[in-house]
Design an enzyme around this catalytic site. Structure first.
Site, PDB file in Angstrom:
ATOM      1  N   ASP A   1       0.867  -1.186   0.000  1.00  0.00           N
ATOM      2  CA  ASP A   1       0.000   0.000   0.000  1.00  0.00           C
ATOM      3  C   ASP A   1       0.903   1.235   0.000  1.00  0.00           C
ATOM      4  OD1 ASP A   1      -2.296   1.607   0.218  1.00  0.00           O
ATOM      5  OD2 ASP A   1      -2.091   1.692   2.393  1.00  0.00           O
TER       6      ASP A   1
ATOM      7  N   GLU B   1      -3.302  -1.968  -4.707  1.00  0.00           N
ATOM      8  CA  GLU B   1      -4.622  -1.438  -5.027  1.00  0.00           C
ATOM      9  C   GLU B   1      -4.526  -0.629  -6.307  1.00  0.00           C
ATOM     10  OE1 GLU B   1      -6.853   0.966  -2.284  1.00  0.00           O
ATOM     11  OE2 GLU B   1      -7.135  -0.766  -0.968  1.00  0.00           O
TER      12      GLU B   1
ATOM     13  N   ASP C   1      -1.929   1.228   7.478  1.00  0.00           N
ATOM     14  CA  ASP C   1      -1.269   1.027   6.178  1.00  0.00           C
ATOM     15  C   ASP C   1      -0.906  -0.443   5.969  1.00  0.00           C
ATOM     16  OD1 ASP C   1      -0.901   3.932   5.275  1.00  0.00           O
ATOM     17  OD2 ASP C   1      -0.059   3.934   7.288  1.00  0.00           O
TER      18      ASP C   1
END
Lengths: 182, 182
Positions: A7, A67, A139
């Site tokens: 991430d 993502e 995170d």
């Protein structure tokens, strides 16, 4: 099948590694690469790059997943996020990993049952699914969540643990499917 | 004083190295790192990173400089540009270089006399200033232009060639000045 979720972010880049073995998900590691206060941009990015290389070197992975970014709120934040992503993705490819992308909505749905889940809900579900003793930092939880979703995508495609290669190909196919649907 | 200019982009990243010695600018090298057609994003970014490391390794530099991004046209292109920048900047910092940023307007003004200069004008002026036999490709010309501007910023601050350290510090100060003014 070992999956590394990342991430990326300018001040904090979360990472999480899970293993899908014996029809079950296992937690391997997670953590957050944090920038020092006032650290110069290029130095932050070099540390993200070096940190990702170190995680892959230490824990290994068969595939990486991040993502997918649909629309950032504005050009300035898109640039800042893009820079962190660029450093992280370069390190993943340098490590020889294929990089899959999954939408935030699919990740939340896979982990928390709804695409509208909040940060805390994702943290709680990641903790439960991986039987962790404590809530991971946000995170790292997001990184673990994207790795878990990638594992589910592989499992939904009817994959066994022993068939690594097919598994890898099929979960990539499944992630493409998810991406096309979203 | 050897200056490396970089013009990062997703499909083409220009680079150019100039040397400021004997009160004069000299061309050292320039080129463009191009992505292969259909190459995956992470692989492109890894190649930008590796290419920048290779240029620094082969030609050396005392400082690197990139164009500062003010406002990209939209979040999507800002993300794409950010990713390329992230890979390039990480490589520069990993090589131990400080990275200065100059506005496009200042670069064009320093090279072509006007902040509104077009691509072809910048190419022509870079060719003349560095006494090149041919026009460099646009991405390389932009990279050389930003390096030339950084050299001017140092010269305007009244710097000699022999005083490397002061020169470096002062041109950084000059570039900060430019940035604050723009």
């Amino acid at each position: 099948m070992r999956i590394l979720g990342i991430d990326p972010g300018s001040s904090a880049t979360g990472y999480g590694v899970v293993e899908f073995a014996g029809g079950k998900l296992h937690h391997v590691t997670h953590g957050v690469l944090r920038a020092r206060r006032g650290e110069a941009l290029a130095s932050r990015l070099a540390n993200i790059h070096a940190g990702v290389l170190a995680v892959v070197g230490e824990h290994g992975a068969d595939i990486a997943v991040v993502e997918r970014v649909f629309v950032a709120s504005n050009p300035r934040s898109a640039l800042v996020l893009g820079q962190a992503r660029g450093a992280a993705l370069a390190a993943l490819a340098t490590s020889g990993l294929e990089v899959a992308e999954l939408s935030a909505r699919e990740v939340k749905k896979a982990v928390a049952g709804t695409g509208a889940a909040g940060k805390a809900q994702v943290q709680d579900m990641v903790m439960r699914l991986l039987e962790l003793a404590a809530r991971p930092p946000t995170d790292a939880a997001d990184a673990l969540a994207v790795a878990i979703c990638q594992a589910h995508a592989g499992r939904l495609a009817g994959l066994g643990v022993s068939r690594r290669r097919r598994s890898l190909r099929s979960s990539l196919a499944a992630s493409r499917l998810l991406r096309e649907k979203s």
